[in-house]
Design a protein around this motif. Structure first.
Motif, short mmCIF file in Angstrom:
data_model
loop_
_atom_site.label_atom_id
_atom_site.label_comp_id
_atom_site.label_asym_id
_atom_site.label_seq_id
_atom_site.Cartn_x
_atom_site.Cartn_y
_atom_site.Cartn_z
N GLU A 163 0.78 -1.35 -0.19
CA GLU A 163 0.40 -0.17 0.22
C GLU A 163 0.62 1.03 0.03
O GLU A 163 0.25 2.38 -1.03
N HIS A 164 1.76 0.86 0.65
CA HIS A 164 2.97 2.07 0.60
C HIS A 164 4.54 2.13 0.19
O HIS A 164 4.94 0.84 0.51
N VAL A 165 4.46 2.61 -0.76
CA VAL A 165 5.97 2.64 -1.38
C VAL A 165 6.59 4.48 -1.64
O VAL A 165 5.98 4.76 -1.35
N TRP A 166 7.10 3.83 -1.40
CA TRP A 166 8.90 5.39 -1.65
C TRP A 166 9.09 5.67 -3.53
O TRP A 166 10.26 4.85 -3.75
N GLY A 167 8.45 6.69 -3.68
CA GLY A 167 8.83 6.75 -5.36
C GLY A 167 8.05 5.11 -6.74
O GLY A 167 7.19 4.98 -6.23
N GLU A 168 8.68 5.31 -8.06
CA GLU A 168 8.61 4.64 -8.64
C GLU A 168 8.36 3.14 -8.45
O GLU A 168 9.32 2.59 -7.66
N ARG A 169 7.40 2.17 -8.36
CA ARG A 169 7.50 1.07 -8.51
C ARG A 169 7.29 0.16 -9.58
O ARG A 169 8.27 -0.83 -9.10
N ILE A 170 7.29 0.72 -10.90
CA ILE A 170 7.31 -0.69 -12.11
C ILE A 170 8.10 0.37 -12.75
O ILE A 170 7.83 2.01 -12.91
N GLU A 171 9.62 0.47 -13.20
CA GLU A 171 10.33 1.33 -13.85
C GLU A 171 10.58 0.56 -15.60
O GLU A 171 11.27 -0.51 -15.55
N ASP A 172 10.16 1.41 -15.94
CA ASP A 172 11.04 1.18 -17.34
C ASP A 172 12.07 1.60 -18.15
O ASP A 172 12.41 3.04 -18.76
N ARG A 173 12.95 1.20 -17.72
CA ARG A 173 14.54 1.35 -18.75
C ARG A 173 14.50 1.21 -20.17
O ARG A 173 15.34 1.02 -20.50
N GLY A 174 14.10 0.63 -20.73
CA GLY A 174 14.07 0.29 -21.60
C GLY A 174 14.66 -1.22 -21.97
O GLY A 174 13.96 -1.81 -22.80
N SER A 175 15.85 -1.33 -22.05
CA SER A 175 16.32 -2.98 -21.91
C SER A 175 15.96 -3.09 -20.69
O SER A 175 16.40 -4.77 -20.78
N GLN A 176 15.36 -2.84 -19.62
CA GLN A 176 15.06 -3.55 -18.84
C GLN A 176 14.04 -3.52 -17.96
O GLN A 176 13.63 -1.79 -17.60
N ILE A 177 13.21 -4.20 -17.19
CA ILE A 177 12.14 -3.96 -16.62
C ILE A 177 12.29 -3.89 -14.84
O ILE A 177 12.48 -5.25 -15.54
N THR A 178 12.08 -3.57 -14.21
CA THR A 178 12.01 -3.30 -12.36
C THR A 178 11.05 -3.38 -11.97
O THR A 178 10.17 -2.66 -11.97
N PHE A 179 10.34 -3.91 -11.46
CA PHE A 179 9.61 -3.94 -9.97
C PHE A 179 10.18 -3.81 -9.13
O PHE A 179 11.35 -4.87 -8.33
N SER A 180 10.39 -2.71 -8.31
CA SER A 180 10.56 -2.36 -6.62
C SER A 180 9.76 -2.51 -5.60
O SER A 180 8.39 -1.41 -5.66
N ALA A 181 8.67 -3.78 -4.88
CA ALA A 181 7.79 -3.74 -3.60
C ALA A 181 8.11 -2.94 -3.39
O ALA A 181 6.82 -2.47 -2.89
N LEU A 182 8.84 -2.08 -3.30
CA LEU A 182 8.74 -0.48 -1.72
C LEU A 182 9.17 0.77 -2.58
O LEU A 182 9.40 1.39 -1.74
N GLY A 183 8.88 0.76 -3.89
CA GLY A 183 9.60 1.50 -4.58
C GLY A 183 10.93 2.10 -4.80
O GLY A 183 11.09 1.52 -3.65
N GLN A 184 11.13 2.86 -5.38
CA GLN A 184 12.18 2.73 -6.22
C GLN A 184 13.62 3.71 -5.02
O GLN A 184 14.94 3.69 -4.48
N GLN A 185 12.72 4.38 -4.15
CA GLN A 185 12.97 5.82 -3.06
C GLN A 185 12.90 5.02 -1.78
O GLN A 185 13.53 5.67 -0.70
#
Length: 285
Positions: free
Chosen positions: A137-159
């Protein structure tokens, strides 16, 4: 080359003089190796990396994007660093950057996932994370990041703060369940655990073994003449493929270990070689 199930040696157990005699390039993971997650390198680490660049080529190979390499590494280097000796490989080697000598970093190549498959990965991450109870429910920043060459899921957010990351999935079981579920949805892509709370998706074959092999081809340096330093060097860790590829792999527990290793290597290198002793490197092409 590390055999199946063999343990990568801890930095303090490595014969540094033997390494200094053989090494032609030193490569590092970034997060929890050169710096803490999302934080810049320390001043001491920056000085050590700068000193290494004046002696031999230095690589940074990370699952993060180029912007993180900039904020965590490049922003901390002063003018004593030889930028022409730096080789930057974000997104696990799916892209590669070299200093062009005129004030900017040139992208030598990028292996991007096509748009249709990127959308499929993003949809799978959200659906599967919700099904597994991992859509926090609570995350810090972006949760799913499209980096073009890589897609990254960060469960707690990028930050997310490091303390929260360390306690979210200490045994890796949450990431393993999510990895398996997403892999079933996109079988033509490589899905693997990334950092403490993240899962990464790239084209198949893109990992740190690919990165060191591609760097070997670009520079004409045998993989066996490369050192790779990382904190996730157990089998299944995202640094382990570099060990399997045949580098002189070295395990650290964090930046403090890395700094001590760099200091030992610099002392061993100084009597036997300087930067000018290295075979000239090819210019970017």
């Amino acid at each position: 080359m590390i055999g199946h199930g063999c343990e990568v040696p801890l930095w303090s157990d490595v014969d540094v003089e033997s390494v200094a005699d053989r090494v032609r390039l030193v490569a590092f993971d970034l997060d929890n190796t050169l710096a803490r997650s999302r934080l810049p390198m320390s001043g001491d680490m920056s000085r050590a990396i700068a000193a290494l660049t004046r002696m031999l080529p230095v690589g940074v190979i990370t699952g993060g994007r180029f912007a993180l390499v900039t904020s965590q590494v490049l922003s901390m280097l002063d003018d004593t660093a030889d930028l022409s000796s730096l080789h930057l490989m974000p997104t696990s080697g799916a892209s590669y950057y070299r200093w062009d000598g005129s004030g900017s970093w040139r992208q030598i190549y990028a292996i991007d996932i096509d748009e249709h498959r990127r959308h499929a990965v993003i949809a799978s991450f959200e659906r599967r994370a919700r099904e597994l109870g991992l859509w926090e429910e609570h995350v810090w920043g972006e949760r799913i990041e499209d980096r073009g060459s890589q897609i990254t899921f960060s469960a707690l957010g990028q930050q997310a703060p490091l303390e929260a990351k360390l306690t979210w999935d200490p045994d890796g079981s949450k990431r393993q369940r999510l990895t398996q579920a997403v892999a079933a949805d996109v079988p033509d892509l490589l899905v693997r655990s990334g950092g403490h709370t993240s899962v990464d998706v790239t084209d198949k074959g893109i990992d740190k073994a690919f990165a060191v092999t591609r760097l070997s081809q670009e520079l004409g340096i045998d993989v066996g003449q490369m050192v790779f330093v990382g904190d996730r060097m157990s089998e299944g860790g995202n640094d382990y493929p570099a060990a399997k590829a045949g580098t002189m792999a070295i395990r650290v527990a964090g930046p403090h270990d890395t700094l001590q290793w760099c200091d030992r290597l610099l002392k061993a290198l100084r009597p036997v070689r300087g930067r000018t002793d290295q075979t000239p490197l090819p210019t970017p092409h």
